[in-house]
Motif scaffolding. Structure first.
Motif, PDB file in Angstrom:
ATOM      1  N   UNK A 100       0.868  -1.177   0.000  1.00 12.53           N
ATOM      2  CA  UNK A 100       0.000   0.000   0.000  1.00 12.53           C
ATOM      3  C   UNK A 100       0.900   1.221   0.000  1.00 12.53           C
ATOM      4  N   UNK A 101       0.664   2.123  -0.933  1.00 12.77           N
ATOM      5  CA  UNK A 101       1.438   3.361  -1.045  1.00 12.77           C
ATOM      6  C   UNK A 101       0.524   4.550  -0.792  1.00 12.77           C
ATOM      7  N   UNK A 102       0.957   5.431   0.086  1.00 16.23           N
ATOM      8  CA  UNK A 102       0.207   6.647   0.393  1.00 16.23           C
ATOM      9  C   UNK A 102       1.123   7.829   0.117  1.00 16.23           C
ATOM     10  N   UNK A 103       0.632   8.782  -0.654  1.00 20.49           N
ATOM     11  CA  UNK A 103       1.396   9.981  -1.015  1.00 20.49           C
ATOM     12  C   UNK A 103       0.737  11.192  -0.356  1.00 20.49           C
ATOM     13  N   UNK A 104       1.117  11.527   0.897  1.00 21.62           N
ATOM     14  CA  UNK A 104       0.488  12.662   1.567  1.00 21.62           C
ATOM     15  C   UNK A 104       0.826  14.005   0.916  1.00 21.62           C
ATOM     16  N   UNK A 105       1.996  14.088   0.291  1.00 16.82           N
ATOM     17  CA  UNK A 105       2.381  15.269  -0.485  1.00 16.82           C
ATOM     18  C   UNK A 105       2.944  14.779  -1.806  1.00 16.82           C
ATOM     19  N   UNK A 106       3.249  15.700  -2.677  1.00 19.20           N
ATOM     20  CA  UNK A 106       3.776  15.333  -3.985  1.00 19.20           C
ATOM     21  C   UNK A 106       5.164  14.694  -3.895  1.00 19.20           C
ATOM     22  N   UNK A 107       5.926  14.993  -2.847  1.00 18.60           N
ATOM     23  CA  UNK A 107       7.303  14.497  -2.746  1.00 18.60           C
ATOM     24  C   UNK A 107       7.522  13.432  -1.664  1.00 18.60           C
TER      25      UNK A 107
END
Length: 185
Positions: A100-107
């Motif tokens: 599972x991948x979570x991207x809270x911000x663009x970086x």
């Protein structure tokens, strides 16, 4: 010792269930623009990595496919092959995982990955085969389709460990399926 294994199995199952429920809830709260094509939301790629420590080395490769529910959440299966060696010891691992991948911000990219692997070990003239479970929590710096970072195996134990240490560096690369100009009918 068997009680500890049962606790680890239950904990792993509950964590996976939580990840899937969280993923489903996030996908429902943040719907992406409607697309009729499943493959438009699929990315393929995976990771490579390794670690060094205590006279041991570890190298792994893990091809993966993920489904992008939205720009912040992706889930998918992966395969894994890993080779470890050091001090008269060698080990090959073959397995599968769910990431599972979570991207809270663009970086920034956060990850949770449960893996189950078959371990074939050789120590001098003795050999052994067994199954092992790992639960990695990771964080990395993301630029476009590439993420570089570290992941930590929260189930790591010094005795009977299949990794040199609990920390593993990684590089992940994912490309959208449609960007590869591969069509499936």
């Amino acid at each position: 010792m068997k009680t500890l294994k049962k606790i680890r199995c239950y904990f792993t199952f509950i964590l996976l269930l939580f990840c899937f429920c969280f993923s489903w809830a996030q996908a429902q709260e943040n719907p992406t623009p409607q697309s009729n094509k499943f493959w438009d939301k699929v990315s393929i790629g995976g990771g490579i990595g390794g670690s060094l420590g205590g006279g041991y080395s570890n190298i792994y490769i893990a091809p993966s496919a993920i489904y992008n529910f939205n720009k912040n959440l992706s889930v998918g299966p992966a395969l894994q092959y890993s080779y470890q060696s050091g001090n008269g010891f060698s080990s090959s691992l073959y397995g599968a995982s769910i990431i599972t991948l979570v991207n809270p911000t663009q970086t920034v990219q956060l990850s949770a990955e449960i893996e189950q692997v078959l371990v074939n070990q050789k120590l001098d003239f003795n050999t052994a085969s067994f199954w092992n479970t790992a639960l990695f929590l990771g964080a990395g710096y993301r630029a476009a389709n590439v993420t570089v970072g570290f992941r930590y195996n929260i189930l790591h134990q010094k005795q009977n460990a299949i990794y040199a240490n609990a920390w593993v560096a990684f590089v992940r690369i994912y490309l959208y399926w449609k960007a590869l100009n591969i069509s499936i009918h």
